[in-house]
Design a protein around this motif. Structure first.
Motif, PDB file in Angstrom:
ATOM      1  N   PRO A  63       7.856  -0.506  11.742  1.00  0.00           N
ATOM      2  CA  PRO A  63       7.851  -1.897  12.222  1.00  0.00           C
ATOM      3  C   PRO A  63       8.505  -2.883  11.257  1.00  0.00           C
ATOM      4  CG  PRO A  63       5.706  -1.345  11.331  1.00  0.00           C
ATOM      5  CD  PRO A  63       6.568  -0.127  11.136  1.00  0.00           C
ATOM      6  N   MET A  97      10.790  -6.358  10.453  1.00  0.00           N
ATOM      7  CA  MET A  97      10.705  -7.680  11.079  1.00  0.00           C
ATOM      8  C   MET A  97      11.666  -7.823  12.240  1.00  0.00           C
ATOM      9  SD  MET A  97      10.528 -11.028   8.772  1.00  0.00           S
ATOM     10  CE  MET A  97       9.769 -12.403   9.579  1.00  0.00           C
ATOM     11  N   GLY A 127       4.458  -5.467   1.627  1.00  0.00           N
ATOM     12  CA  GLY A 127       4.870  -4.686   2.804  1.00  0.00           C
ATOM     13  C   GLY A 127       6.371  -4.456   2.812  1.00  0.00           C
ATOM     14  N   SER A 165      13.637  -5.915   4.971  1.00  0.00           N
ATOM     15  CA  SER A 165      13.540  -7.364   4.726  1.00  0.00           C
ATOM     16  C   SER A 165      13.827  -7.676   3.258  1.00  0.00           C
ATOM     17  CB  SER A 165      12.167  -7.904   5.153  1.00  0.00           C
ATOM     18  OG  SER A 165      11.135  -7.130   4.612  1.00  0.00           O
ATOM     19  N   GLU A 203       4.547  -1.400  -1.486  1.00  0.00           N
ATOM     20  CA  GLU A 203       4.341  -0.509  -0.339  1.00  0.00           C
ATOM     21  C   GLU A 203       3.378   0.613  -0.708  1.00  0.00           C
ATOM     22  OE1 GLU A 203       5.395  -0.494   3.027  1.00  0.00           O
ATOM     23  OE2 GLU A 203       4.010   1.184   2.973  1.00  0.00           O
ATOM     24  N   ARG A 244       7.478   5.932   3.541  1.00  0.00           N
ATOM     25  CA  ARG A 244       8.283   4.713   3.686  1.00  0.00           C
ATOM     26  C   ARG A 244       8.823   4.259   2.329  1.00  0.00           C
ATOM     27  NH1 ARG A 244       4.712   1.443   8.207  1.00  0.00           N
ATOM     28  NH2 ARG A 244       5.135   2.943   9.865  1.00  0.00           N
ATOM     29  N   ALA A 279      -1.468  -2.970  -2.194  1.00  0.00           N
ATOM     30  CA  ALA A 279      -1.233  -4.326  -2.722  1.00  0.00           C
ATOM     31  C   ALA A 279      -2.499  -4.921  -3.336  1.00  0.00           C
ATOM     32  CB  ALA A 279      -0.718  -5.229  -1.608  1.00  0.00           C
ATOM     33  N   ASP A 298       3.638  -9.368   4.825  1.00  0.00           N
ATOM     34  CA  ASP A 298       4.017  -8.630   6.039  1.00  0.00           C
ATOM     35  C   ASP A 298       3.446  -7.213   5.930  1.00  0.00           C
ATOM     36  OD1 ASP A 298       5.208  -7.976   8.443  1.00  0.00           O
ATOM     37  OD2 ASP A 298       7.204  -7.616   7.589  1.00  0.00           O
ATOM     38  N   GLN A 310      -5.853  -7.649   6.408  1.00  0.00           N
ATOM     39  CA  GLN A 310      -6.076  -7.963   4.980  1.00  0.00           C
ATOM     40  C   GLN A 310      -5.355  -9.226   4.519  1.00  0.00           C
ATOM     41  OE1 GLN A 310      -4.671  -4.166   3.364  1.00  0.00           O
ATOM     42  NE2 GLN A 310      -6.790  -3.576   3.009  1.00  0.00           N
TER      43      GLN A 310
HETATM   44  C1  LIG Z   1       5.450  -4.531   9.033  1.00  0.00           C
HETATM   45  S1  LIG Z   1       5.758  -3.343   7.803  1.00  0.00           S
HETATM   46  C2  LIG Z   1       6.800  -4.209   6.661  1.00  0.00           C
HETATM   47  C3  LIG Z   1       8.162  -4.472   7.196  1.00  0.00           C
HETATM   48  C4  LIG Z   1       9.129  -5.053   6.198  1.00  0.00           C
HETATM   49  N1  LIG Z   1       8.610  -6.249   5.576  1.00  0.00           N
HETATM   50  C5  LIG Z   1      10.426  -5.367   6.898  1.00  0.00           C
HETATM   51  O1  LIG Z   1      10.454  -6.313   7.706  1.00  0.00           O
HETATM   52  O2  LIG Z   1      11.413  -4.665   6.649  1.00  0.00           O
HETATM   53  C6  LIG Z   1       4.255  -3.331   6.932  1.00  0.00           C
HETATM   54  C7  LIG Z   1       4.217  -2.356   5.769  1.00  0.00           C
HETATM   55  O3  LIG Z   1       3.142  -2.724   4.927  1.00  0.00           O
HETATM   56  C8  LIG Z   1       2.562  -1.567   4.395  1.00  0.00           C
HETATM   57  N2  LIG Z   1       1.199  -1.937   3.988  1.00  0.00           N
HETATM   58  C9  LIG Z   1       0.154  -2.253   4.798  1.00  0.00           C
HETATM   59  N3  LIG Z   1      -0.913  -2.593   4.079  1.00  0.00           N
HETATM   60  C10 LIG Z   1      -0.569  -2.468   2.767  1.00  0.00           C
HETATM   61  C11 LIG Z   1      -1.258  -2.650   1.545  1.00  0.00           C
HETATM   62  N4  LIG Z   1      -2.540  -3.000   1.509  1.00  0.00           N
HETATM   63  N5  LIG Z   1      -0.573  -2.434   0.397  1.00  0.00           N
HETATM   64  C12 LIG Z   1       0.728  -2.055   0.408  1.00  0.00           C
HETATM   65  N6  LIG Z   1       1.425  -1.863   1.539  1.00  0.00           N
HETATM   66  C13 LIG Z   1       0.795  -2.067   2.708  1.00  0.00           C
HETATM   67  C14 LIG Z   1       2.622  -0.573   5.535  1.00  0.00           C
HETATM   68  O4  LIG Z   1       2.547   0.750   5.047  1.00  0.00           O
HETATM   69  C15 LIG Z   1       3.941  -0.918   6.194  1.00  0.00           C
HETATM   70  O5  LIG Z   1       4.987  -0.085   5.764  1.00  0.00           O
END
Ligand SMILES: C[S@@+](CC[C@H](N)C(=O)[O-])C[C@H]1O[C@@H](n2cnc3c(N)ncnc32)[C@H](O)[C@@H]1O
Length: 215
Positions: free
Chosen positions: A33, A35, A59, A65, A82, A87, A111, A130, A135
């Motif tokens: 997913p 953006m 993220g 992004s 991440e 990923r 994070a 993102d 959270q």
């Molecule tokens: C929507 S995607 C990010 C998309 C990216 N920003 C883009 O637009 O190219 C969300 C990502 O956040 C990561 N994620 C979710 N919760 C997280 C956390 N607590 N710590 C680190 N990464 C996290 C997920 O594994 C996922 O790959």
């Protein structure tokens, strides 16, 4: 935003360079997913006005992004987090093919556990949230402490496909997420140290500007 308008904007947005186009195709093929196009264009527009020197992204996914921000802001450094290994590895591989790699710091882990490491790279002029929607409040509390005086926090997905505006959501898991996002939005809007506006572009972007010292 209505579908026709979204398609219209997508049809006139400039073509992305081959590496970014490849990342878009990879994301589509592997259900990553990243953006939405209209959303990232809006975010880049705001960042071009703000001109942050240091950006923190929560993220990374495959680095899409992060790379778009690095390309749009040639004088910025981006620190991106991440926790998903596959990923993270894909991001390393894609980013290694870009000249802008040297301005992107990729950190692996949750994070909520990377605070100390991230702090070494701060303070940040912009924070882009993102990641896991449930959270957001915790991310904000932890990392807004690392914002510079004129800093801005951008939170993506705050309208969650419009579900935050619906009376009833059937699926329990989605319902919980919607509840947390609504709670986050209301908490943000009433935050004593930030002024927040929510833009209904992409999946909804909240812009929270630190008030700073007004005395
Ligand atoms: C929507 S995607 C990010 C998309 C990216 N920003 C883009 O637009 O190219 C969300 C990502 O956040 C990561 N994620 C979710 N919760 C997280 C956390 N607590 N710590 C680190 N990464 C996290 C997920 O594994 C996922 O790959």
């Amino acid at each position: 935003m209505n579908e026709q308008v979204i398609h219209y904007i997508e049809s006139i947005v400039k073509e992305r360079p081959p590496l970014l186009a490849e990342m878009e195709q990879y994301a589509e093929a592997h259900n990553v997913p990243i953006m939405e196009l209209v959303g990232i264009e809006a975010l880049l527009g705001m960042l071009r006005i703000q001109q942050p020197k240091r950006i923190l992204e929560i993220g990374t996914a495959i680095g899409y992004s992060a790379l778009r921000m690095a390309e749009a802001l040639p004088h910025s450094t981006i620190v991106t987090l991440e926790r998903d290994e596959e990923r993270f590895d894909a991001a390393q591989s894609f980013l290694s093919r870009s000249e802008d790699r040297k301005r992107i710091v990729t950190l692996f882990g949750d994070a909520l556990e990377l605070g100390e490491e991230v702090e070494k790279h701060g303070p940040f002029d912009a924070i882009f949230i993102d990641a896991a929607k449930g959270q957001y409040l915790k991310f904000f509390e932890l990392y807004s402490e690392m914002l510079s005086e004129e800093g801005v926090v951008y939170s993506d997905n705050v309208l969650f496909k419009g579900l935050v505006a619906q009376e009833e959501v059937e699926q329990k898991r989605i319902r919980n997420m919607v509840k947390k996002l609504k709670n986050y939005n209301e908490w943000l809007m009433n935050h004593g140290q930030f002024d927040t506006s929510i833009l209904p572009v992409g999946d909804g972007i909240a812009i929270s500007k630190k008030r700073g010292d007004r005395s």
